[in-house]
Enzyme design. Structure first.
Site, short mmCIF file in Angstrom:
data_model
loop_
_atom_site.label_atom_id
_atom_site.label_comp_id
_atom_site.label_asym_id
_atom_site.label_seq_id
_atom_site.Cartn_x
_atom_site.Cartn_y
_atom_site.Cartn_z
N ASP A 122 5.93 15.11 -1.96
CA ASP A 122 5.11 14.06 -2.91
C ASP A 122 4.54 14.26 -4.05
OD1 ASP A 122 4.98 13.31 -0.02
OD2 ASP A 122 2.82 13.98 0.38
N GLN A 150 13.97 12.05 4.08
CA GLN A 150 13.46 12.28 2.64
C GLN A 150 12.96 13.63 2.41
OE1 GLN A 150 11.54 8.54 0.79
NE2 GLN A 150 11.20 8.47 2.79
N GLY A 177 -3.18 20.52 1.53
CA GLY A 177 -4.44 21.01 2.24
C GLY A 177 -4.20 22.52 2.62
O1 F6P Z 1 3.53 15.27 2.89
C1 F6P Z 1 4.63 15.07 3.07
C2 F6P Z 1 4.93 13.73 3.66
O2 F6P Z 1 6.17 13.71 4.28
C3 F6P Z 1 4.13 12.56 3.15
O3 F6P Z 1 5.09 11.94 2.29
C4 F6P Z 1 4.31 11.62 4.55
O4 F6P Z 1 3.25 10.78 4.44
C5 F6P Z 1 3.85 12.63 5.45
O5 F6P Z 1 4.35 14.03 5.06
C6 F6P Z 1 4.48 12.59 6.99
O6 F6P Z 1 3.62 13.36 7.70
P1 F6P Z 1 4.64 13.75 9.35
O7 F6P Z 1 5.81 14.79 8.94
O8 F6P Z 1 3.30 14.47 9.91
O9 F6P Z 1 4.84 12.56 9.71
#
Ligand code: F6P
Length: 359
Positions: free
Chosen positions: A137, A285, A114
């Protein structure tokens, strides 16, 4: 004076600081006191609202190993970038104004899918922009690997390793749910590294019966426990055939589970009459120190970004392709999602060692 802006945008990851350090150190080496670095607070929000600070050379010392981001981050969704804010402010114009007011020569955007779309937009609006590929990711088009990814693989692997011992003690089925949004690189790599028996990723929709069968076969061969590495975006064959709206409707009608892993756990438990546990390492992670691989990658990406700035090469994202650090046009990669190819060698090799993908 060379004036360069930095911002970190979207979900954080390890090695954001290491990457900024790489750019900064190379810039200070090339320009010495003739470079000024401006750090924008909390991603594009800082650029929109003129929230920034002048960075010092010392800010970039001792941060190679520090996780998170010293600038803070936020999500500024690209799909709303052309919508005025609650006070009617035009966000794109505001960002251009801040850039111009600060007389920047370049803006470095450390971000994922994004954020790089917004970076590309600003580049098309005439700003000098360089993107740095951030995300656990690993779903960015144009680069073999993103920074953060390998560190996250290590953490997800460690989670599977720890589950292994307790799963073996109790003879249980364990599901480890791994991040990765809509793609399976993280689950695939951590699953292989952690010796998972079943790996489920969004790119290979699964048949629940086949997953259950694989566990049953293991039991028959005398193995009392099984480990499943399941991507948070994993999807059944049945659901993969549905459109977005149909899928939403189906989920609303059925039993509500916190995530796909809990639903699968229920199904396996019912079919095999066994205990199934779900572990979700979640945001761990994205946390902690970058691993050695990411420190090297980030240093290289950062140094090369500084060289691009010196050459006046803008509108690009730094990438790692075939062992080299290259600059790929933002316009070529923005908005394109890199996914796991179900026909790729790594999938064939994983299948060759007996890993079940549920297909
Ligand atoms: O894009 C990185 C990530 O950690 C994805 O693996 C996960 O789906 C998302 O961000 C989680 O987002 P947030 O931190 O907004 O919960």
């Amino acid at each position: 004076m060379m004036r360069v802006g930095f911002l970190t945008s979207g979900g954080d990851c390890q090695a954001l600081n290491a990457t900024m350090r790489g750019i900064a150190k190379a810039l200070y080496t090339m320009y010495d006191t003739e470079v000024e670095i401006i750090g924008f607070e909390d991603g594009f929000r800082g650029l929109i609202y003129g929230d920034y600070r002048k960075m010092q050379k010392s800010d970039f010392s001792g941060i190679l190993t520090r996780g998170g981001t010293l600038l803070g981050t936020s999500r500024t969704p690209f799909k709303y970038i052309d919508e005025p804010d609650e006070n009617g402010l035009n966000k794109v114009e505001a960002m251009k104004n801040t850039y111009k007011k600060l007389r920047l020569n370049c803006l470095c955007v450390l971000g994922g899918n994004g954020s790089l779309k917004t970076a590309n937009r600003l580049s098309q609006e005439g700003l000098n922009v360089i993107g740095l590929p951030k995300t656990i990711d690993n779903d960015l088009w144009g680069t073999d690997v993103t920074f953060g990814f390998q560190s996250a693989v290590d953490i997800a692997t460690a989670a599977i390793d720890n589950i292994h011992t307790t799963a073996a003690s109790h003879g249980r089925v364990f599901i480890v749910e791994i991040m990765g949004h809509k793609v399976g690189f993280l689950t695939l790599n951590a699953g292989i590294a952690g010796g998972a028996d079943v790996i489920l990723i969004p790119e290979i929709p699964y048949d629940t019966k086949k997953v259950i069968e694989a566990i049953r076969e293991r039991n028959k061969s005398g193995k009392a426990f099984s480990i499943l590495a399941v991507a948070e975006g994993a999807i059944t064959k049945e659901d993969a055939k549905l459109g977005k709206k149909e899928l939403k409707k189906k989920k609303e009608k059925g039993k509500v589970y916190p995530s796909i892993s809990y639903e699968l756990a229920d199904q396996i438990g019912e079919a095999l009459g066994t205990e199934v546990r779900v572990t979700v390492p979640g945001h761990t992670q994205r946390g902690g120190v970058p691993n050695a691989y990411d420190r090297v990658l980030s240093t290289r990406l950062g140094a090369e970004a500084a060289m691009c700035i010196k050459r006046g090469e803008f509108g690009v994202m730094m990438a790692r392709t075939k062992q080299k650090i290259t600059a790929v046009p933002l316009a070529d990669i923005a908005g394109k999602l890199k996914t796991v190819d179900p026909k790729s060698d790594i999938i064939k090799q994983a299948k060759a060692v007996g890993i079940c993908f549920g297909d």
